[in-house]
Scaffold this motif. Structure first.
Motif, mmCIF file in Angstrom:
data_model
loop_
_atom_site.group_PDB
_atom_site.id
_atom_site.type_symbol
_atom_site.label_atom_id
_atom_site.label_comp_id
_atom_site.label_asym_id
_atom_site.label_seq_id
_atom_site.Cartn_x
_atom_site.Cartn_y
_atom_site.Cartn_z
ATOM 1 N N GLU A 45 0.804 -1.228 0.000
ATOM 2 C CA GLU A 45 0.000 0.000 0.000
ATOM 3 C C GLU A 45 0.833 1.272 0.000
ATOM 4 O OE1 GLU A 45 -3.237 0.265 -0.399
ATOM 5 O OE2 GLU A 45 -3.499 -1.904 -0.443
ATOM 6 N N ALA A 46 2.040 1.225 0.523
ATOM 7 C CA ALA A 46 2.837 2.437 0.740
ATOM 8 C C ALA A 46 3.647 2.854 -0.481
ATOM 9 C CB ALA A 46 3.747 2.245 1.954
ATOM 10 N N SER A 47 3.025 2.801 -1.655
ATOM 11 C CA SER A 47 3.736 3.257 -2.859
ATOM 12 C C SER A 47 3.879 4.775 -2.859
ATOM 13 C CB SER A 47 3.018 2.779 -4.116
ATOM 14 O OG SER A 47 1.709 3.309 -4.164
ATOM 15 N N GLN A 48 3.003 5.463 -2.127
ATOM 16 C CA GLN A 48 3.070 6.908 -1.927
ATOM 17 C C GLN A 48 3.122 7.161 -0.420
ATOM 18 O OE1 GLN A 48 3.280 9.169 -4.467
ATOM 19 N NE2 GLN A 48 3.410 7.334 -5.741
ATOM 20 N N PRO A 49 3.656 8.308 0.022
ATOM 21 C CA PRO A 49 3.717 8.574 1.464
ATOM 22 C C PRO A 49 2.333 8.538 2.115
ATOM 23 C CG PRO A 49 5.078 10.132 0.264
ATOM 24 C CD PRO A 49 4.290 9.373 -0.761
ATOM 25 N N MET A 50 2.228 7.771 3.209
ATOM 26 C CA MET A 50 0.964 7.620 3.930
ATOM 27 C C MET A 50 1.225 7.673 5.430
ATOM 28 S SD MET A 50 -0.696 4.437 1.777
ATOM 29 C CE MET A 50 -2.351 4.578 2.454
ATOM 30 N N GLU A 54 -3.646 6.203 7.766
ATOM 31 C CA GLU A 54 -4.027 5.869 6.388
ATOM 32 C C GLU A 54 -3.657 4.431 6.058
ATOM 33 O OE1 GLU A 54 -3.594 10.321 4.387
ATOM 34 O OE2 GLU A 54 -1.822 9.027 4.520
ATOM 35 N N LEU A 55 -2.479 3.985 6.512
ATOM 36 C CA LEU A 55 -2.072 2.593 6.282
ATOM 37 C C LEU A 55 -2.983 1.624 7.035
ATOM 38 C CD1 LEU A 55 1.784 3.032 6.374
ATOM 39 C CD2 LEU A 55 0.436 2.190 4.432
ATOM 40 N N SER A 56 -3.364 2.007 8.248
ATOM 41 C CA SER A 56 -4.275 1.181 9.036
ATOM 42 C C SER A 56 -5.581 0.971 8.281
ATOM 43 C CB SER A 56 -4.535 1.848 10.392
ATOM 44 O OG SER A 56 -5.538 1.179 11.107
ATOM 45 N N ASP A 57 -6.129 2.049 7.739
ATOM 46 C CA ASP A 57 -7.388 1.958 6.991
ATOM 47 C C ASP A 57 -7.212 1.156 5.703
ATOM 48 O OD1 ASP A 57 -8.565 3.506 8.961
ATOM 49 O OD2 ASP A 57 -8.460 5.376 7.803
ATOM 50 N N ALA A 58 -6.140 1.437 4.951
ATOM 51 C CA ALA A 58 -5.924 0.772 3.661
ATOM 52 C C ALA A 58 -5.655 -0.724 3.816
ATOM 53 C CB ALA A 58 -4.757 1.436 2.920
ATOM 54 N N CYS A 59 -4.965 -1.100 4.904
ATOM 55 C CA CYS A 59 -4.577 -2.502 5.107
ATOM 56 C C CYS A 59 -5.557 -3.260 6.006
ATOM 57 C CB CYS A 59 -3.178 -2.568 5.718
ATOM 58 S SG CYS A 59 -1.889 -1.855 4.698
ATOM 59 N N ASP A 60 -6.515 -2.541 6.593
ATOM 60 C CA ASP A 60 -7.457 -3.131 7.537
ATOM 61 C C ASP A 60 -6.717 -3.812 8.696
ATOM 62 O OD1 ASP A 60 -10.001 -3.633 8.528
ATOM 63 O OD2 ASP A 60 -10.141 -5.580 7.523
ATOM 64 N N ILE A 61 -5.787 -3.052 9.274
ATOM 65 C CA ILE A 61 -4.969 -3.501 10.404
ATOM 66 C C ILE A 61 -5.115 -2.452 11.498
ATOM 67 C CG2 ILE A 61 -2.617 -4.047 11.178
ATOM 68 C CD1 ILE A 61 -1.880 -4.514 8.230
ATOM 69 N N ALA A 62 -5.201 -2.887 12.753
ATOM 70 C CA ALA A 62 -5.293 -1.945 13.870
ATOM 71 C C ALA A 62 -4.104 -0.992 13.836
ATOM 72 C CB ALA A 62 -5.323 -2.701 15.196
ATOM 73 N N GLU A 63 -4.349 0.275 14.170
ATOM 74 C CA GLU A 63 -3.286 1.279 14.105
ATOM 75 C C GLU A 63 -2.113 0.927 15.019
ATOM 76 O OE1 GLU A 63 -2.860 6.133 14.145
ATOM 77 O OE2 GLU A 63 -4.856 5.234 14.239
ATOM 78 N N SER A 64 -2.378 0.357 16.195
ATOM 79 C CA SER A 64 -1.281 -0.039 17.088
ATOM 80 C C SER A 64 -0.422 -1.125 16.444
ATOM 81 C CB SER A 64 -1.829 -0.513 18.433
ATOM 82 O OG SER A 64 -2.698 -1.625 18.256
ATOM 83 N N THR A 65 -1.052 -2.023 15.697
ATOM 84 C CA THR A 65 -0.314 -3.065 14.987
ATOM 85 C C THR A 65 0.501 -2.453 13.852
ATOM 86 O OG1 THR A 65 -1.988 -4.715 15.540
ATOM 87 C CG2 THR A 65 -0.535 -5.222 13.682
#
Length: 123
Positions: free
Chosen positions: A31-36, A40-51
């Motif tokens: 997902e991180a092809s552009q600065p995030m 934003e990564l948590s939302d895009a990857c469906d992963i908890a922000e702490s993770t």
């Protein structure tokens, strides 16, 4: 214990392999092809922000992402992450396993931004 990492600045092999073995790290790299931001990564990857923060630490130690720091007038310092690898080469030698990370070319502006970011971390 595996061979010592080369002295030319390459990332230790096991750290890179650990990051690539983790499905959450692979999702972040995809997902991180552009600065995030981490959010934003948590939302895009469906992963908890702490993770996401733990996984970003792993891919950062593996030098597979770059950090960008901005200052927002209302929210303060904002960190964004971007994939910093175009490819990887894994080579098996008589002395062990070597990993070489292919990096994208950087413009002069990007190199200057990296230097400013590193200077800000030291202040």
């Amino acid at each position: 214990m595996g061979p010592a990492p080369p002295d030319d600045g390459d990332t230790p092999v096991q750290v890179v392999l650990d990051a690539l073995d983790d499905p959450d790290c692979r999702a972040i790299l995809r997902e991180a092809s552009q600065p995030m931001t981490a959010k934003e990564l948590s939302d895009a990857c469906d992963i908890a922000e702490s993770t996401v923060y733990r996984k970003l630490d792993l891919v950062s130690r593996a030098t597979l992402v770059r950090e960008f720091h901005d200052v927002h007038p209302e929210r303060g310092r904002i960190t964004r992450y971007q994939r910093d690898a175009d490819g990887l080469d894994v080579t098996i030698t008589d002395d062990g396993v070597d990993v070489t990370v292919d990096r994208p070319a950087r413009t002069v502006d990007e190199r200057l931004a990296d230097m400013w970011s590193e200077m800000g971390d030291e202040l």
